[in-house]
Each structure stands twice: as structure tokens, then as C-alpha cells.
Write an enzyme that holds these catalytic residues in place. Sequence first.
Site, PDB file in Angstrom:
ATOM      1  N   ASP A   1      -9.614   2.433   3.288  1.00  0.00           N
ATOM      2  CA  ASP A   1      -9.506   1.533   4.446  1.00  0.00           C
ATOM      3  C   ASP A   1     -10.000   2.160   5.748  1.00  0.00           C
ATOM      4  O   ASP A   1     -10.683   1.510   6.545  1.00  0.00           O
ATOM      5  CB  ASP A   1      -8.040   1.119   4.675  1.00  0.00           C
ATOM      6  CG  ASP A   1      -7.626  -0.022   3.757  1.00  0.00           C
ATOM      7  OD1 ASP A   1      -8.502  -0.757   3.280  1.00  0.00           O
ATOM      8  OD2 ASP A   1      -6.406  -0.164   3.544  1.00  0.00           O
TER       9      ASP A   1
ATOM     10  N   LYS B   1       0.808  -1.232   0.000  1.00  0.00           N
ATOM     11  CA  LYS B   1       0.000   0.000   0.000  1.00  0.00           C
ATOM     12  C   LYS B   1       0.838   1.278   0.000  1.00  0.00           C
ATOM     13  O   LYS B   1       0.413   2.307  -0.516  1.00  0.00           O
ATOM     14  CB  LYS B   1      -0.947   0.016   1.200  1.00  0.00           C
ATOM     15  CG  LYS B   1      -2.004  -1.058   1.091  1.00  0.00           C
ATOM     16  CD  LYS B   1      -2.977  -1.006   2.231  1.00  0.00           C
ATOM     17  CE  LYS B   1      -3.857  -2.240   2.152  1.00  0.00           C
ATOM     18  NZ  LYS B   1      -4.984  -2.214   3.051  1.00  0.00           N
TER      19      LYS B   1
HETATM   20  P1  NDP Z   1       2.082  -3.936   6.098  1.00  0.00           P
HETATM   21  O1  NDP Z   1       2.967  -4.938   5.455  1.00  0.00           O
HETATM   22  O2  NDP Z   1       2.107  -2.518   5.612  1.00  0.00           O
HETATM   23  O3  NDP Z   1       2.404  -3.896   7.691  1.00  0.00           O
HETATM   24  C1  NDP Z   1       2.514  -5.064   8.425  1.00  0.00           C
HETATM   25  C2  NDP Z   1       2.804  -4.750   9.901  1.00  0.00           C
HETATM   26  O4  NDP Z   1       2.721  -5.997  10.571  1.00  0.00           O
HETATM   27  C3  NDP Z   1       4.167  -4.158  10.210  1.00  0.00           C
HETATM   28  O5  NDP Z   1       4.035  -3.232  11.261  1.00  0.00           O
HETATM   29  C4  NDP Z   1       4.986  -5.384  10.699  1.00  0.00           C
HETATM   30  O6  NDP Z   1       5.965  -5.072  11.668  1.00  0.00           O
HETATM   31  C5  NDP Z   1       3.884  -6.185  11.364  1.00  0.00           C
HETATM   32  N1  NDP Z   1       4.135  -7.625  11.397  1.00  0.00           N
HETATM   33  C6  NDP Z   1       4.199  -8.480  10.342  1.00  0.00           C
HETATM   34  N2  NDP Z   1       4.380  -9.746  10.783  1.00  0.00           N
HETATM   35  C7  NDP Z   1       4.419  -9.677  12.140  1.00  0.00           C
HETATM   36  C8  NDP Z   1       4.578 -10.656  13.164  1.00  0.00           C
HETATM   37  N3  NDP Z   1       4.737 -11.953  12.882  1.00  0.00           N
HETATM   38  N4  NDP Z   1       4.559 -10.233  14.454  1.00  0.00           N
HETATM   39  C9  NDP Z   1       4.393  -8.933  14.752  1.00  0.00           C
HETATM   40  N5  NDP Z   1       4.247  -7.948  13.827  1.00  0.00           N
HETATM   41  C10 NDP Z   1       4.259  -8.331  12.536  1.00  0.00           C
HETATM   42  O7  NDP Z   1       0.606  -4.552   6.015  1.00  0.00           O
HETATM   43  P2  NDP Z   1      -0.814  -3.814   5.835  1.00  0.00           P
HETATM   44  O8  NDP Z   1      -0.930  -2.720   6.834  1.00  0.00           O
HETATM   45  O9  NDP Z   1      -1.065  -3.518   4.409  1.00  0.00           O
HETATM   46  O10 NDP Z   1      -1.839  -5.006   6.213  1.00  0.00           O
HETATM   47  C11 NDP Z   1      -1.825  -5.555   7.503  1.00  0.00           C
HETATM   48  C12 NDP Z   1      -2.947  -6.576   7.684  1.00  0.00           C
HETATM   49  O11 NDP Z   1      -4.228  -5.965   7.617  1.00  0.00           O
HETATM   50  C13 NDP Z   1      -2.943  -7.696   6.642  1.00  0.00           C
HETATM   51  O12 NDP Z   1      -3.176  -8.911   7.314  1.00  0.00           O
HETATM   52  C14 NDP Z   1      -4.097  -7.340   5.731  1.00  0.00           C
HETATM   53  O13 NDP Z   1      -4.662  -8.498   5.150  1.00  0.00           O
HETATM   54  C15 NDP Z   1      -5.065  -6.687   6.716  1.00  0.00           C
HETATM   55  N6  NDP Z   1      -5.987  -5.741   6.072  1.00  0.00           N
HETATM   56  C16 NDP Z   1      -7.338  -6.002   6.048  1.00  0.00           C
HETATM   57  C17 NDP Z   1      -8.221  -5.118   5.464  1.00  0.00           C
HETATM   58  C18 NDP Z   1      -9.675  -5.404   5.467  1.00  0.00           C
HETATM   59  O14 NDP Z   1     -10.395  -4.823   4.659  1.00  0.00           O
HETATM   60  N7  NDP Z   1     -10.183  -6.227   6.362  1.00  0.00           N
HETATM   61  C19 NDP Z   1      -7.780  -3.879   4.832  1.00  0.00           C
HETATM   62  C20 NDP Z   1      -6.356  -3.671   4.974  1.00  0.00           C
HETATM   63  C21 NDP Z   1      -5.500  -4.595   5.532  1.00  0.00           C
HETATM   64  P3  NDP Z   1       7.462  -4.531  11.279  1.00  0.00           P
HETATM   65  O15 NDP Z   1       7.322  -3.054  11.057  1.00  0.00           O
HETATM   66  O16 NDP Z   1       8.267  -4.863  12.493  1.00  0.00           O
HETATM   67  O17 NDP Z   1       7.884  -5.292  10.053  1.00  0.00           O
END
Ligand code: NDP
Length: 263
Positions: free
Chosen positions: A99, A63
Site C-alpha cells: 500500500d 489488514k
Molecule cells: P481501518 O479499518 O484499519 O481504519 C479505519 C480508520 O477510519 C480508523 O482510524 C477509524 O477511526 C476511521 N473511521 C472509520 N469510520 C469513520 C468515520 N465515519 N469518521 C471518522 N473516522 C472514521 O481501514 P483501512 O486503513 O484498512 O482502510 C481505510 C480506507 O482506505 C478504506 O476506505 C479503504 O477502502 C481505503 N484503502 C484504499 C486503498 C487503495 O488502494 N486505494 C488501499 C488501502 C485502503 P477509529 O480509530 O476512531 O475507529
Amino acid sequence: MQLFSIFGDPVSHSRSPLMHNSVFKNLNYKACYTRTHLLEGEKLKETFFALKLSGANVTVPHKEAAFNACDEVRGFAQKVGVVNTLINENGKLIGYNTDADGFMFSIEEFKNIKKVLIIGAGGTAKALAQRFLEESLDVNVLNRSAGRLEFFNEIGCNTFTWEDFQVQQFDLVVNTTSAGLSDNNLPAPQKMIENILENTCYVADAIYGKLTPFLQLAKQKQLPHKDGADMLLGQGVLANELFTNYQLKKEDIKEQMEKSFLY
Ligand code: NDP
């Protein structure tokens, strides 16, 4: 026939094709919506135009790359640097974010929210944090690493990593990490999550279609909780209005998308 797609990695879990195709088919709008597994965010723009798309959605983890790919970004997306909806406007890539409004729609049933904890600091967290601040909420962000927290400090959130977090009382805790999406991880160490859940009124997860380990714990503790399905519906309705250039009625779009959840 217009073509739309969702870009993500992973993307096979996405219900967006089902939702949008249900609208197009049942409301006789000549369009089709597919999915594209995109590994490299930098290739988003060239892939979008190579596929001759009229519009697209963007999901994890592209995104922020989508924001950078746009020729122009409009509305709320400008404030957060995060784009989840793309429109091809005469060969130019225009970006929007639906979102945050989708999430606000999804938590309407949770009352008296004043203090929120967002777990995660990615694109979704940015959109929610900015939107919560606009609603004058006290916004706290917990992420496993410090690198992405700067944005949240700058806009006025309290930020924590796992190392310096001390539990407080929250009205709502939201998991915006992808922990639990295609694994069985919790978004923070188990003790910390248990502690957080013991001090909150409501729990939400952006992930939909499954009870994540995070929501399983909330359920065990008998806390009011919900997954991301209503958020998905909320953001999808707004994206579809953009895709169809407001030619369809919002209530009809919502009705068709809700029906698609039953398939
Ligand atoms: P991003 O990749 O931008 O961000 C992911 C975040 O998750 C980062 O802060 C990362 O931390 C953290 N993270 C990833 N894996 C782990 C883990 N194992 N333990 C702890 N922290 C973790 O993702 P998005 O913001 O685009 O999406 C996030 C989630 O939201 C997804 O699962 C997506 O499917 C869901 N979503 C659902 C929507 C809906 O309509 N229901 C709409 C938008 C998103 P770090 O910074 O340390 O890497």
C-alpha cells in the site's frame, strides 16, 4: 489453475478482481481472482487455506488481522504491522505490504511535500505514516478516537483527536478513514475539514471509484485533489508481481491493470 482472492468487509466495491483477472487473462497466466466477504478477521487464515488460495489481498478492516495471521511477514509490512498481500508459500502464509509504495507512486505529481496530515489511524494510515517518515516528512495524524494513536506517537508523528486538533498549514492532507466509502460521511466534523482544506495545497483520498464528500469539498475549493485509483493501481502492480513470482513484466502488468479501469 491458481486461485487468488480479496478479503474485506465491505468488499463488493473492490476493483481488485477486475485488475488482476485482466492481467491473468491477457498475459496468459493460468489463474483466477475472486472476492471473499469476510466478517471476522480472526477467520482469515482458515478461510484462506479452506479456499486453497495461492495468494490474496486484504482490505478494510482486516489488514492488521492479516499481519497477525501470517507465519512470516517480510519487508515494509514488518515495520508497520499491517499486511495487504498474502502469499501461500508451501503451506505457509507470508505477508507483505504494497500500500505505502502504491500511495507514493500515486502522489508523484504533487511536488514539494514536506508537511502532511493523515486523517485516520487504521492500517492504511500506519503504512503511509511510516513511509512518509522514511521520506523525512513532518507527519501529523488526526483521528476521531485516541486509542489507535499510540503507534503513531511511538514512531515520531504528531497526533491529534478531534478534541485537541488545531489547524496548521499542510502541504498534503490524506483521508485514510473509511468515511465516505459506503456512506456520505466526512472524516471529521465539517467545520474542521473546511478549516483544514483552507490551509492545504494538495488533497488525496484512499477511497476510489467515487468522489467522497471529502473530495467534493476539496473540489469546491478548487484544490488539486485525487482519489485512491492510482494508489490502487500502484499497490496492485506490486501485489501481482508477488502473485506471479515475478514471471511477468511490470510494465505489462501495469498496462493490463490500467486497461481494466476502462471496463
Ligand atoms: P481501518 O479499518 O484499519 O481504519 C479505519 C480508520 O477510519 C480508523 O482510524 C477509524 O477511526 C476511521 N473511521 C472509520 N469510520 C469513520 C468515520 N465515519 N469518521 C471518522 N473516522 C472514521 O481501514 P483501512 O486503513 O484498512 O482502510 C481505510 C480506507 O482506505 C478504506 O476506505 C479503504 O477502502 C481505503 N484503502 C484504499 C486503498 C487503495 O488502494 N486505494 C488501499 C488501502 C485502503 P477509529 O480509530 O476512531 O475507529
